[in-house]
Scaffold this motif. Sequence first.
Motif, short mmCIF file in Angstrom:
data_model
loop_
_atom_site.label_atom_id
_atom_site.label_comp_id
_atom_site.label_asym_id
_atom_site.label_seq_id
_atom_site.Cartn_x
_atom_site.Cartn_y
_atom_site.Cartn_z
N GLY A 100 0.80 -1.22 0.00
CA GLY A 100 0.00 0.00 0.00
C GLY A 100 0.84 1.27 0.00
N THR A 101 1.83 1.33 0.88
CA THR A 101 2.66 2.54 0.96
C THR A 101 3.55 2.69 -0.27
OG1 THR A 101 4.26 1.27 2.30
CG2 THR A 101 2.68 2.65 3.48
N PHE A 102 4.01 1.54 -0.83
CA PHE A 102 4.81 1.62 -2.05
C PHE A 102 3.99 2.17 -3.21
CE2 PHE A 102 6.00 -0.24 -6.14
CZ PHE A 102 7.30 0.24 -6.27
N SER A 103 2.77 1.67 -3.36
CA SER A 103 1.93 2.14 -4.46
C SER A 103 1.59 3.62 -4.29
CB SER A 103 0.64 1.31 -4.54
OG SER A 103 -0.15 1.47 -3.37
N PHE A 104 1.39 4.04 -3.04
CA PHE A 104 1.11 5.45 -2.77
C PHE A 104 2.28 6.31 -3.24
CE2 PHE A 104 0.91 9.31 -0.31
CZ PHE A 104 -0.44 9.58 -0.17
N GLY A 105 3.49 5.92 -2.84
CA GLY A 105 4.68 6.69 -3.22
C GLY A 105 4.96 6.63 -4.71
N PHE A 106 4.73 5.46 -5.31
CA PHE A 106 5.00 5.29 -6.74
C PHE A 106 4.06 6.17 -7.58
CE2 PHE A 106 4.64 2.88 -10.78
CZ PHE A 106 5.98 2.94 -11.16
N ILE A 107 2.77 6.15 -7.22
CA ILE A 107 1.81 6.98 -7.96
C ILE A 107 2.08 8.46 -7.73
CG2 ILE A 107 -0.65 7.60 -8.13
CD1 ILE A 107 -1.26 4.65 -7.44
N ASN A 108 2.50 8.80 -6.52
CA ASN A 108 2.86 10.19 -6.22
C ASN A 108 4.04 10.63 -7.08
OD1 ASN A 108 3.06 12.71 -4.82
ND2 ASN A 108 4.62 11.82 -3.50
N MET A 109 5.01 9.74 -7.24
CA MET A 109 6.19 10.05 -8.05
C MET A 109 5.81 10.24 -9.53
SD MET A 109 9.65 7.77 -8.60
CE MET A 109 8.76 6.56 -9.58
N LEU A 110 4.94 9.38 -10.03
CA LEU A 110 4.55 9.44 -11.44
C LEU A 110 3.66 10.65 -11.74
CD1 LEU A 110 3.73 5.71 -12.31
CD2 LEU A 110 5.78 7.01 -12.89
N SER A 111 2.74 10.94 -10.82
CA SER A 111 1.75 12.00 -11.08
C SER A 111 2.15 13.35 -10.51
CB SER A 111 0.39 11.59 -10.51
OG SER A 111 0.45 11.47 -9.10
N GLY A 112 3.10 13.34 -9.56
CA GLY A 112 3.55 14.60 -8.97
C GLY A 112 2.59 15.18 -7.94
N GLY A 113 1.74 14.33 -7.35
CA GLY A 113 0.81 14.83 -6.34
C GLY A 113 0.22 13.70 -5.51
N MET A 114 0.07 13.93 -4.21
CA MET A 114 -0.46 12.91 -3.31
C MET A 114 -1.96 12.69 -3.50
SD MET A 114 1.48 13.51 0.31
CE MET A 114 3.26 13.47 0.42
N ARG A 115 -2.66 13.66 -4.04
CA ARG A 115 -4.10 13.53 -4.20
C ARG A 115 -4.45 12.35 -5.11
NH1 ARG A 115 -6.57 18.19 -2.15
NH2 ARG A 115 -5.05 19.83 -1.67
N ASN A 116 -3.66 12.18 -6.17
CA ASN A 116 -3.89 11.05 -7.06
C ASN A 116 -3.61 9.72 -6.36
OD1 ASN A 116 -4.54 12.68 -9.31
ND2 ASN A 116 -2.36 13.04 -9.70
N SER A 117 -2.61 9.72 -5.48
CA SER A 117 -2.28 8.52 -4.72
C SER A 117 -3.44 8.13 -3.80
CB SER A 117 -1.01 8.75 -3.89
OG SER A 117 0.10 9.01 -4.72
N ILE A 118 -4.02 9.12 -3.15
CA ILE A 118 -5.15 8.85 -2.26
C ILE A 118 -6.34 8.31 -3.04
CG2 ILE A 118 -6.88 9.96 -0.79
CD1 ILE A 118 -4.70 11.80 0.24
N LEU A 119 -6.59 8.88 -4.19
CA LEU A 119 -7.70 8.43 -5.03
C LEU A 119 -7.49 6.98 -5.48
CD1 LEU A 119 -10.26 9.94 -5.88
CD2 LEU A 119 -9.20 10.38 -8.08
N ALA A 120 -6.23 6.63 -5.73
CA ALA A 120 -5.92 5.27 -6.19
C ALA A 120 -6.16 4.22 -5.11
CB ALA A 120 -4.46 5.21 -6.65
N LEU A 121 -6.16 4.63 -3.84
CA LEU A 121 -6.39 3.68 -2.74
C LEU A 121 -7.80 3.08 -2.80
CD1 LEU A 121 -4.68 5.51 0.27
CD2 LEU A 121 -3.78 3.61 -1.08
N ILE A 122 -8.69 3.73 -3.51
CA ILE A 122 -10.06 3.21 -3.65
C ILE A 122 -10.02 1.79 -4.21
CG2 ILE A 122 -12.24 3.51 -4.91
CD1 ILE A 122 -11.79 6.51 -4.78
N PHE A 123 -9.06 1.53 -5.08
CA PHE A 123 -8.91 0.19 -5.68
C PHE A 123 -8.83 -0.88 -4.61
CE2 PHE A 123 -5.78 -3.14 -6.66
CZ PHE A 123 -6.41 -3.78 -7.72
#
Length: 336
Positions: free
Chosen positions: A291-314
């Motif tokens: 979970g934390t890896f995917s959060f950081g990875f998506i944050n790195m790719l998108s440049g924002g934590m908001r997208n990472s939080i939205l992805a947790l819905i999965f």
Amino acid sequence: TTMGSMACIGLFFFVDMGDLYIGLVGFILAIIGFAGGQVFYNSFLPVIATEDQFDRISAKGFAMGYTGSVILLIANLVMIMKPEWFGLADAGIATRISFVMVGLWWIGFAQIPFRRLPKDNAEKPPENLLTKGYKELQKVFQELKTQKNTRHFLASFFFYISGVQTVIYLASTFATEELKFESTELIIVILLLQFVGIIGAYSFAFLSKIKGNKFSIIIMLCIWTAICIVSYFVVSKIQFYYIAAMVGLVMGGIQALSRSTYSKLIPEDTEDTASYFSFYDVTEKLAIVIGTFSFGFINMLSGGMRNSILALIFYFIVGMLILMTVEVKRGKGLSR
């Protein structure tokens, strides 16, 4: 418990970055001590209670834990903010003393269960503890192949707890980076989480008594999904406080009911419940890593934590879908 609490007390000697190794070693040993002790703490639930009491006692365990942490956190917060009241030079020494207080609180209150819980059966320790531990996990894994409900619940738990723990671990990072929270404001958020967590643990234990464990967990997963959606749009600190209250409400409930639900799915004739809860704990720890890896990875790719939080819905959606295939015991029967 002894290792973890002593390591926590040892953080008193972490004065500045020149002592970084003390901080790292102390923190790592404290986490290992806490996580290791938690396995056996959880495994006592089916030993000390009957099935009809699992939900209530599991909820009470989390609620009492939150209550204790709130009391100690407030005491430490007052000492850090007003060190002169206690004859201390500054907030730095007050913070270091707080670690000592946490360690003493930890090992001190642990003496109650150490004295009161059922005694262990005296067995000769195995020659290789690591090999023994691996074999115990492998044994549970093999047994799960014939336990469809338990296996499906663990799969569901893996997914939804990935989202839950990622939110809990990284909420403060989001508040700091996106909303510019100060340290004092973050402590207030933590207090809010703990306080509302008490209410949430009891509330969902009551709901499970009426509607069953699976229904209650699904409701909480819907709330967790809503939290991720709302968090994507949060722009002010007051909005974040409301979200923190929502997190607290389902944080205590999801942890308490997950533990009690798993207890109901362990075969009734199981003597070594610690092995089953070791598997449960390893599942949770792997979920935290993913979970934390995917959060950081998506944050790195998108440049924002908001997208990472939205992805947790999965994680919440997948966990919910798998949970729908699980049949959970209610009394002597099963609830779908």
